[in-house]
Each structure stands twice: as C-alpha cells, then as structure tokens.
Write a protein that holds these residues in place. Structure first.
Motif, PDB file in Angstrom:
ATOM      1  N   GLY A  60       0.817  -1.203   0.000  1.00  0.00           N
ATOM      2  CA  GLY A  60       0.000   0.000   0.000  1.00  0.00           C
ATOM      3  C   GLY A  60       0.847   1.248   0.000  1.00  0.00           C
ATOM      4  N   SER A  62      -0.142   5.663  -0.022  1.00  0.00           N
ATOM      5  CA  SER A  62      -1.060   6.492  -0.794  1.00  0.00           C
ATOM      6  C   SER A  62      -0.659   6.632  -2.265  1.00  0.00           C
ATOM      7  CB  SER A  62      -1.169   7.875  -0.146  1.00  0.00           C
ATOM      8  OG  SER A  62      -1.988   8.732  -0.913  1.00  0.00           O
ATOM      9  N   ASN A  65      -0.617   3.342  -4.129  1.00  0.00           N
ATOM     10  CA  ASN A  65      -1.961   2.944  -4.541  1.00  0.00           C
ATOM     11  C   ASN A  65      -2.385   3.688  -5.802  1.00  0.00           C
ATOM     12  OD1 ASN A  65      -2.246   1.253  -2.315  1.00  0.00           O
ATOM     13  ND2 ASN A  65      -3.244   2.816  -1.068  1.00  0.00           N
ATOM     14  N   GLY A 277      -8.137   3.931   0.519  1.00  0.00           N
ATOM     15  CA  GLY A 277      -7.664   4.131  -0.847  1.00  0.00           C
ATOM     16  C   GLY A 277      -8.603   4.894  -1.750  1.00  0.00           C
ATOM     17  N   ASP A 280      -6.872   7.923  -3.064  1.00  0.00           N
ATOM     18  CA  ASP A 280      -5.744   7.492  -3.888  1.00  0.00           C
ATOM     19  C   ASP A 280      -6.208   7.057  -5.277  1.00  0.00           C
ATOM     20  OD1 ASP A 280      -4.406   7.808  -1.474  1.00  0.00           O
ATOM     21  OD2 ASP A 280      -4.419   5.665  -1.020  1.00  0.00           O
ATOM     22  N   VAL A 310     -12.889   0.875  -5.680  1.00  0.00           N
ATOM     23  CA  VAL A 310     -12.041   0.456  -4.567  1.00  0.00           C
ATOM     24  C   VAL A 310     -12.797   0.438  -3.243  1.00  0.00           C
ATOM     25  CG1 VAL A 310     -11.025   2.653  -3.749  1.00  0.00           C
ATOM     26  CG2 VAL A 310      -9.634   0.584  -3.833  1.00  0.00           C
ATOM     27  N   ALA A 316      -7.023  -1.533  -0.702  1.00  0.00           N
ATOM     28  CA  ALA A 316      -6.829  -0.239  -1.344  1.00  0.00           C
ATOM     29  C   ALA A 316      -6.342  -0.321  -2.785  1.00  0.00           C
ATOM     30  CB  ALA A 316      -5.826   0.582  -0.528  1.00  0.00           C
ATOM     31  N   ARG A 317      -6.353  -1.512  -3.366  1.00  0.00           N
ATOM     32  CA  ARG A 317      -5.946  -1.670  -4.761  1.00  0.00           C
ATOM     33  C   ARG A 317      -7.142  -2.176  -5.576  1.00  0.00           C
ATOM     34  NH1 ARG A 317      -0.098  -2.225  -4.895  1.00  0.00           N
ATOM     35  NH2 ARG A 317       0.610  -0.519  -3.547  1.00  0.00           N
TER      36      ARG A 317
END
Length: 331
Positions: A60, A62, A65, A277, A280, A310, A316-317
């Motif tokens: 991860g 920010s 991501n 995320g 991001d 997301v 977060a991906r």
C-alpha cells in the motif's frame, strides 16, 4: 523538451497495509479518532498488531496505490519510495513491479524495518489508519532518479511524505528536476495533520507556482486555507493553482481550471465496504485521464469510477477491470 516515456512518476511512502475488521468499541479503546490517520512508533505498532483481529496484508501507501490504479488503467508509471532489506520490503517491491510499475529505489540495509499501516475497518466501511513509517521516512535525495523524473509527463507527490526531513528534501529535488524539464507537478495534501504541520511550506509551493495540479478533500481545503466555508475555501485556492481538484465523498468531486468549474457526482455502488484508498484511486483515475488528454470532466468521472470500485471491496488496490469500467461509461 524531450519526449516522455512515462505518464506519471510518483514519490510516496512504501508501505505494506495490514487490514482487519474492528468495532467502534475497539477503536475507542485504542484512543484514536475513527476515520483518522495517526503516526505510531515501533512499540505501539507491535502492541496494536497483537490486539487486531486476523486480517490481510497487501502492498500500500497512498501514492503507490495511485500508481497501481494508473497502471490498471493502462498508464505508464514509475514509483520512488524507500523499503528496508527485509521480507516486507521484498513483498512491496515484488507487488509494485508485478503491476508493471518502474521501481528502482534500492532497499535500505539499516534499521528501521519496512513501513506498515495497521488499518481498522468498521462495518460502515470507514478506515482508521495507524501508520508506522519505518524505512519510508529515510528516503534520501540521492534516491531520486533524475532520468526517471525527467522522463515522466507528471510528477505526483504524496503530502504524507513531506513530514520527515529526508523525503522532503528528495521531493524538493524532484520538483526542481521536473520544472527544469518542463514537466507538470501534481501534489496531494493527504491529510489535515500534514497541513497543520506544513501549511507554510504548502502555501509557498503554491505561491511559487511549483504545483500544477493540487488534490484535496473538503477537510483538507478548509485546513489549508483556515476557512470553514467550503466555497470560500475553494475560491481562496482556485486562482493560485492551474488546476484544483477537490473530492467531496458521496457528493462527488469538483475541479477548477482557469476559472472554470466542473463537478461530477459520486458513482453509485451497492454498498461501501472499505473506504481505504478512495482518494488514492480517485487521483489515479483523474491523472490517467490527464495522461490520455481527456477533458477535466472526463478526468473527474474516471476518478469517481476508480474510487467507487475500490470502496466496494476490502483493500486499497483495484480488483475489477478499471479500463472496462471507464470504457462502459466514457468510451
């Protein structure tokens, strides 16, 4: 000005996320504000990790991501971030390179270990982040690959990383390289705590014309300007940067460029599972749209699509095909 070989190169914290479910009582007992981000030391990280429910680990950070999202949208990306020469550092490097991202930063052999973020996710999808920066805060200016920075159309900088002295110097060096080569610089304010500590620096970057694209959310734009009224806060910044982008949660997002304002609603989803995320991936969609030469409105929509994807799952991906989702909406 030479031709670009990368769309975006980002500088940010190289972090491995540990995500686990938590209830309101657990978060209250930890003495942390729900939905916030705090920095923690080694002892606190070890204690909290031992108390957390079973979770998942994933690379991860920010800006990392964001480049993962841009890569998923077909963008050509590079990333600069510091890991240690340990197992989590190897995991991070493998994961980001597997996405097709150019990652050249040499691992650090000394202590501390690779950074990790302990993320507590409540049933309403809100995430409370507890970040141990570890090796990430020792990114030296010498790690900035001048050729990589010069080769990218946009340099993207993570506000979180402005806090430690060494990465701050590295980002200043990268800004100089980008400017010398006629490249754009994008900056995300990241969190109100970053602004409280470095408001003067951020204002100076803006007023010196060193930022071409500024990303903020509602809380951050108010903190930057110290103006409570949202519209007044936007007005106070919009005329000072070429392109201002502000996300507004379930109210969507706006962008102001050359005095012209564009707004888009949030993309509808069945259920918010995890907001980790969201900002991001919004930046990923927006920057990917910029790299493709799309209109500001389309860039905002791409950001909204990526953010909605997301927050519809844990982590977060992106998990769905972002290119297909964009094609369905925008062609």
């Amino acid at each position: 000005m030479s031709a670009t070989t990368l769309d975006i190169v980002a500088i940010g914290n190289a972090i491995v996320d540990v995500l686990a479910r938590a209830d309101e009582a657990f978060i209250a007992a930890e003495g942390v504000a729900k939905g916030s981000m705090r920095l923690i030391d080694t002892e606190t990280a070890e204690g909290l990790y031992g108390r957390m429910a079973p979770g998942i680990e994933a690379s991860g950070g920010s800006a990392a991501n964001t480049v993962a999202g841009i890569a998923a949208l077909g963008g050509r990306c590079g990333f600069v971030g510091q890991v240690a020469d340990d197992q989590l550092g190897k995991v991070f490097a493998h994961d980001i390179r597997a996405l097709g991202v150019d990652f050249r930063t040499a691992p650090r052999s000394d202590e501390p270990p690779t950074a990790r973020c302990l993320i507590l996710v409540t049933d309403d999808g809100q995430r409370t982040m507890n970040t141990f920066l570890g090796a990430a805060q020792y990114l030296p200016a010498e790690s900035v690959d001048a050729e990589m920075i010069a080769s990218a159309a946009i340099l993207y900088l993570e506000g979180y990383l402005w806090d430690p002295e060494q990465p701050r110097a590295a980002m200043r060096a990268a800004i100089r390289i980008a400017r010398e080569n006629g490249r754009k610089v994008a900056f995300t304010l990241s969190d109100a705590f970053c602004i409280e500590r470095h408001r003067g620096d951020f204002q100076t970057l803006i007023d010196r014309g060193e930022i071409d694209i500024l990303f903020a959310n509602e809380t951050e734009i108010r903190s930057l300007t110290q103006i409570d009224d949202f519209e007044a806060a936007v007005a106070a910044v919009a005329g000072r940067v070429p392109l201002l982008v502000v996300t507004r949660g379930d109210e969507g997002a706006i962008a102001v460029q050359g005095g012209e304002r564009v707004a888009v609603p949030a993309e509808p989803i069945a259920r918010v599972v995890d907001t980790t995320g969201a900002g991001d991936l919004f930046a990923a969609g927006f920057l990917a749209g910029q790299a493709q030469g799309r209109s500001v409105g389309d860039c905002l929509t791409m950001g909204a699509i990526a953010a909605a994807e997301v927050i519809s799952h844990f982590g977060a991906r992106p998990q769905a095909d972002l290119k297909a989702l964009v094609a369905q909406r925008l062609g």
